[in-house]
Design an enzyme around this catalytic site. Sequence first.
Site, PDB file in Angstrom:
ATOM      1  N   GLU A   1       7.316  -6.931   1.087  1.00 18.71           N
ATOM      2  CA  GLU A   1       6.125  -6.598   1.917  1.00 18.71           C
ATOM      3  C   GLU A   1       5.269  -7.852   1.815  1.00 18.71           C
ATOM      4  OE1 GLU A   1       5.004  -4.699   4.365  1.00 18.71           O
ATOM      5  OE2 GLU A   1       5.949  -2.932   4.235  1.00 18.71           O
TER       6      GLU A   1
ATOM      7  N   ARG B   1     -10.811   9.802   2.271  1.00 12.48           N
ATOM      8  CA  ARG B   1     -10.924  10.363   3.477  1.00 12.48           C
ATOM      9  C   ARG B   1     -12.000  11.366   3.851  1.00 12.48           C
ATOM     10  NH1 ARG B   1      -4.065  11.081   2.992  1.00 12.48           N
ATOM     11  NH2 ARG B   1      -3.703   9.071   2.833  1.00 12.48           N
TER      12      ARG B   1
ATOM     13  N   LYS C   1       0.977  -1.216  -0.077  1.00 13.82           N
ATOM     14  CA  LYS C   1      -0.065   0.040   0.063  1.00 13.82           C
ATOM     15  C   LYS C   1       0.941   1.255  -0.113  1.00 13.82           C
ATOM     16  CE  LYS C   1      -3.327   2.567   2.653  1.00 13.82           C
ATOM     17  NZ  LYS C   1      -4.485   2.155   3.558  1.00 13.82           N
TER      18      LYS C   1
ATOM     19  N   SER D   1     -10.332   5.499  -4.455  1.00 14.56           N
ATOM     20  CA  SER D   1     -11.186   6.548  -4.566  1.00 14.56           C
ATOM     21  C   SER D   1     -10.668   7.811  -5.504  1.00 14.56           C
ATOM     22  CB  SER D   1     -11.564   7.319  -3.372  1.00 14.56           C
ATOM     23  OG  SER D   1     -10.411   7.796  -2.798  1.00 14.56           O
TER      24      SER D   1
ATOM     25  N   LYS E   1      -2.249  -1.334  -3.753  1.00  9.95           N
ATOM     26  CA  LYS E   1      -3.025  -0.247  -3.628  1.00  9.95           C
ATOM     27  C   LYS E   1      -2.335   0.936  -3.831  1.00  9.95           C
ATOM     28  CE  LYS E   1      -6.099   1.806  -0.422  1.00  9.95           C
ATOM     29  NZ  LYS E   1      -6.400   1.879   1.135  1.00  9.95           N
TER      30      LYS E   1
ATOM     31  N   LYS F   1       1.100  10.108   5.528  1.00  7.27           N
ATOM     32  CA  LYS F   1       1.233   8.611   6.155  1.00  7.27           C
ATOM     33  C   LYS F   1       2.748   8.058   5.521  1.00  7.27           C
ATOM     34  CE  LYS F   1      -3.685   8.025   6.736  1.00  7.27           C
ATOM     35  NZ  LYS F   1      -4.712   7.305   6.531  1.00  7.27           N
TER      36      LYS F   1
ATOM     37  N   TYR G   1     -15.210   0.940  -6.375  1.00  3.65           N
ATOM     38  CA  TYR G   1     -16.462   1.601  -6.174  1.00  3.65           C
ATOM     39  C   TYR G   1     -17.493   1.776  -7.439  1.00  3.65           C
ATOM     40  CZ  TYR G   1     -13.835   3.500  -2.464  1.00  3.65           C
ATOM     41  OH  TYR G   1     -12.877   3.652  -1.476  1.00  3.65           O
TER      42      TYR G   1
HETATM   43  C1  PBG Z   1      -7.259   3.315   5.699  1.00 11.20           C
HETATM   44  C2  PBG Z   1      -7.441   3.089   4.323  1.00 11.20           C
HETATM   45  C3  PBG Z   1      -7.533   4.080   3.180  1.00 11.20           C
HETATM   46  C4  PBG Z   1      -8.126   3.525   2.126  1.00 11.20           C
HETATM   47  C5  PBG Z   1      -8.477   2.267   2.485  1.00 11.20           C
HETATM   48  N1  PBG Z   1      -8.037   2.125   3.704  1.00 11.20           N
HETATM   49  C6  PBG Z   1      -6.985   5.589   3.014  1.00 11.20           C
HETATM   50  C7  PBG Z   1      -5.583   5.692   3.713  1.00 11.20           C
HETATM   51  O1  PBG Z   1      -4.786   4.797   3.719  1.00 11.20           O
HETATM   52  O2  PBG Z   1      -5.323   7.016   3.839  1.00 11.20           O
HETATM   53  C8  PBG Z   1      -8.154   4.285   0.592  1.00 11.20           C
HETATM   54  C9  PBG Z   1      -9.204   3.921  -0.342  1.00 11.20           C
HETATM   55  C10 PBG Z   1      -9.555   4.703  -1.226  1.00 11.20           C
HETATM   56  O3  PBG Z   1      -9.007   5.966  -1.562  1.00 11.20           O
HETATM   57  O4  PBG Z   1     -10.529   4.226  -2.126  1.00 11.20           O
HETATM   58  N2  PBG Z   1      -6.210   2.845   6.188  1.00 11.20           N
END
Ligand code: PBG
Length: 332
Positions: A240, A211, A201, A281, A255, A224, A320
């Site tokens: 990982e 968010r 990720k 998203s 992701k 992050k 989505y």
């Molecule tokens: C949180 C999480 C995130 C997403 C899925 N789980 C956001 C982040 O890590 O800040 C993102 C999914 C998306 O953008 O559709 N741990």
Amino acid sequence: MHSPSFPATRLRRTRSAAWSRALVAETILTPSDLIWPLFVTEGKGIEEPISTLPGVSRWSVDLLADRAREARDLGIPCIALFPNTPAALRDDRGSEALNPDNLMCRAIRAAKEAAPEVGLLTDVALDPYTADGHDGVTDDKGYVLNDETSKLLVEQALVQADAGADIVAPSDMMDGRVGAIRAALEQASHSNVQIMAYAAKYASAFYGPFRDAVGSRGLLKGDKKSYQMDPANAIEALREVALDIAEGADHVMVKPGLPYLDIIRRVKERFDVPVFAYQVSGEFAMIEAAAAAGAGDRDALVLETLMAFKRAGCAGILTYHAPVAARLIRAG
Ligand code: PBG
């Protein structure tokens, strides 16, 4: 071996009719490849549209149950749940995540009751519950503490499994949490609860609308990057993934999705586990914005991007667009 040359070989021959294209298609996309992420909010009879995710809403638990039935009717095998925790319940330690009667657990129970045949995937991370929007607990410098967070994630995963989650999906990127969660699930007689690790990720700019959806964008302090991966790295992604598999992950996820197809391909070639992608998203929002601007046909963009994930080696895709795509596929 050399291939025969033109005109013995005319690659356009098999492209010349729909039946023939169907016959030679190397990849197929079906509704059973899709996982539908859904946002949940407090209240009853509530649908709250999310402005940065046009066409996506937060649902109250009663209406979420309808979405679970919709998934079943569309042949979508699994839904993923994300809560928008009321602001008053967010704190430094994300305590609400451990409440067996929190919004998430109520949503899990309602969805299970409405459509028991639909798999339920739940996100394990503290960001919808912490006051600063981080996925874990922070020290006084704002650094997310690994081992302390991991302990809470184990508790969170158990709470979700007790409520009826079928797949717990740690999305936090703490080291060692997959193994800790696996051991705790085994001990708690949840040996059939699966783990889908958000293994690779990345610290991505494509998470903004998510968010907004879970109400953490305005709260987030800093970024992050001390736990999510650097987009510059690919070899590290393989490390990982190797670790998460060794610790007991049943599935691994990459992701975001489209900008990371190279990672999906490399993971698929190296490891014999199901690989999933999260078309996140910001990717969804880009497709919708392109369609709204007249730059492309929405339905065609949706199906092409999802097919690309399958071609790259994915067993499935979190998107989505799942209900849109399932309808398009079923309509042929
Ligand atoms: C949180 C999480 C995130 C997403 C899925 N789980 C956001 C982040 O890590 O800040 C993102 C999914 C998306 O953008 O559709 N741990």
